[in-house]
Design a protein around this motif. Structure first.
Motif, short mmCIF file in Angstrom:
data_model
loop_
_atom_site.label_atom_id
_atom_site.label_comp_id
_atom_site.label_asym_id
_atom_site.label_seq_id
_atom_site.Cartn_x
_atom_site.Cartn_y
_atom_site.Cartn_z
N LEU A 1 0.84 -1.17 -0.08
CA LEU A 1 -0.05 -0.03 0.25
C LEU A 1 0.83 1.33 -0.06
O LEU A 1 0.50 2.42 -0.64
N THR A 2 2.08 1.19 0.80
CA THR A 2 3.08 2.27 0.65
C THR A 2 3.62 2.66 -0.53
O THR A 2 3.44 3.77 -0.99
N GLU A 3 3.98 1.51 -1.28
CA GLU A 3 4.71 1.73 -2.33
C GLU A 3 3.48 2.04 -3.52
O GLU A 3 3.84 3.15 -4.44
N LEU A 4 2.30 1.74 -3.45
CA LEU A 4 1.48 2.20 -4.37
C LEU A 4 1.05 3.78 -4.14
O LEU A 4 0.82 4.51 -5.03
N GLY A 5 1.07 4.23 -2.86
CA GLY A 5 0.98 5.35 -2.41
C GLY A 5 1.87 6.27 -2.78
O GLY A 5 1.88 7.58 -3.30
N MET A 6 3.18 5.64 -2.74
CA MET A 6 4.44 6.48 -3.23
C MET A 6 4.42 6.71 -4.64
O MET A 6 4.49 7.89 -4.98
N TYR A 7 4.02 5.94 -5.34
CA TYR A 7 3.99 6.16 -6.84
C TYR A 7 2.75 6.70 -7.37
O TYR A 7 3.37 7.78 -7.84
N THR A 8 1.81 6.62 -6.69
CA THR A 8 0.69 7.62 -6.94
C THR A 8 1.09 9.13 -6.61
O THR A 8 1.00 9.95 -7.41
N GLY A 9 1.60 9.17 -5.42
CA GLY A 9 1.91 10.87 -5.03
C GLY A 9 3.07 11.30 -5.84
O GLY A 9 2.92 12.37 -6.40
N VAL A 10 3.88 10.51 -5.86
CA VAL A 10 5.21 11.17 -6.45
C VAL A 10 5.15 11.09 -8.01
O VAL A 10 5.31 12.28 -8.62
N TYR A 11 4.67 10.05 -8.71
CA TYR A 11 4.81 9.95 -10.11
C TYR A 11 3.61 10.64 -11.10
O TYR A 11 3.75 10.88 -11.82
N LEU A 12 2.51 10.29 -10.35
CA LEU A 12 1.13 10.82 -10.88
C LEU A 12 0.79 12.09 -10.50
O LEU A 12 0.46 12.85 -11.06
N VAL B 1 4.37 11.29 4.23
CA VAL B 1 3.41 11.46 5.33
C VAL B 1 1.93 11.05 5.12
O VAL B 1 1.29 10.38 6.03
N ILE B 2 1.32 11.31 4.17
CA ILE B 2 0.14 11.01 3.85
C ILE B 2 -0.14 9.61 3.67
O ILE B 2 -1.13 9.01 4.30
N THR B 3 0.69 8.85 2.93
CA THR B 3 0.65 7.24 2.73
C THR B 3 0.59 6.79 4.11
O THR B 3 -0.09 5.83 4.54
N ALA B 4 1.95 7.18 5.06
CA ALA B 4 1.82 6.53 6.61
C ALA B 4 0.64 6.64 7.05
O ALA B 4 0.25 5.51 8.01
N ALA B 5 -0.01 7.76 7.21
CA ALA B 5 -1.11 7.71 8.01
C ALA B 5 -2.51 6.93 7.65
O ALA B 5 -3.05 6.30 8.42
N LEU B 6 -2.51 6.55 6.19
CA LEU B 6 -3.36 5.84 5.78
C LEU B 6 -3.01 4.26 6.24
O LEU B 6 -3.95 3.51 6.52
N VAL B 7 -1.86 4.11 6.00
CA VAL B 7 -1.38 2.71 6.28
C VAL B 7 -1.30 2.38 7.83
O VAL B 7 -1.43 1.17 8.24
N LEU B 8 -1.29 3.21 8.71
CA LEU B 8 -1.24 3.08 10.04
C LEU B 8 -2.70 2.50 10.36
O LEU B 8 -2.58 1.58 11.18
N VAL B 9 -3.66 2.89 9.88
CA VAL B 9 -4.98 2.26 10.20
C VAL B 9 -4.96 0.91 9.73
O VAL B 9 -5.17 0.14 10.42
N TRP B 10 -4.67 0.55 8.44
CA TRP B 10 -4.42 -0.85 8.04
C TRP B 10 -3.67 -1.66 9.12
O TRP B 10 -3.98 -2.75 9.61
N ASN B 11 -2.37 -1.22 9.21
CA ASN B 11 -1.47 -1.93 10.18
C ASN B 11 -2.16 -2.42 11.63
O ASN B 11 -2.15 -3.41 12.04
N TYR B 12 -2.64 -1.15 12.09
CA TYR B 12 -3.39 -1.35 13.45
C TYR B 12 -4.29 -2.40 13.32
O TYR B 12 -4.65 -3.45 14.24
#
Length: 144
Positions: free
Chosen positions: A102-113, A123-134
């Motif tokens: 999910l992080t890699e997908l978020g990084m790709y989306t944010g940085v390249y798209l 930061v944005i991706t980590a906040a979303l993934v935090l919920v999944w991980n918990y």
């Protein structure tokens, strides 16, 4: 709502709050490692370098998160042995690997798209993934 239900939700909130603190510390280890690899080890802007740097950060964050989760977050007496086996670590890691995807997908989306800076995207991706991980770790590793 009765007192027992309120107590249950309050305990869950306190646990998530502790997990958020642990997640913040793990995020610092993760992002610090990402920055170190991206800026000083690979020194490039290619996709493989970004993804490898992100993966290195993930590994650092995973280790910090696991140790602090066992010691600080999921520490109730009924969970005292939960999460401390090799099987539990494998499940913990598998949930984290999904989080990495999910992080890699978020990084790709944010940085390249979306053309955002990689640290803002992180930061944005980590906040979303935090919920999944918990949720994943609460349900599959530390649920007694």
């Amino acid at each position: 709502m009765d007192k027992q239900m309120i107590d249950k939700y309050f305990k869950l909130f306190k646990e998530f709050f502790r997990y958020a603190i642990v997640g913040g510390i793990a995020f610092l280890a993760d992002s610090g490692t990402l920055f170190l690899f991206k800026e000083f080890i690979f020194k490039g802007d290619s996709k493989p370098e970004l993804f490898a740097s992100t993966a290195a950060g993930f590994i650092a964050g995973l280790i910090v998160n696991y140790i602090l989760s066992v010691v600080f977050v999921f520490k109730k007496s009924e969970n005292s042995s939960s999460g401390k086996s090799a099987k539990a670590f494998i499940v913990f890691t598998a949930i984290g690997v999904i989080g990495l995807g999910l992080t890699e997908l978020g990084m790709y989306t944010g940085v390249y798209l979306l053309k955002w800076h990689y640290l803002i995207t992180k930061v944005i991706t980590a906040a979303l993934v935090l919920v999944w991980n918990y949720c994943g770790r609460k349900i599959f590793v530390f649920n007694k």
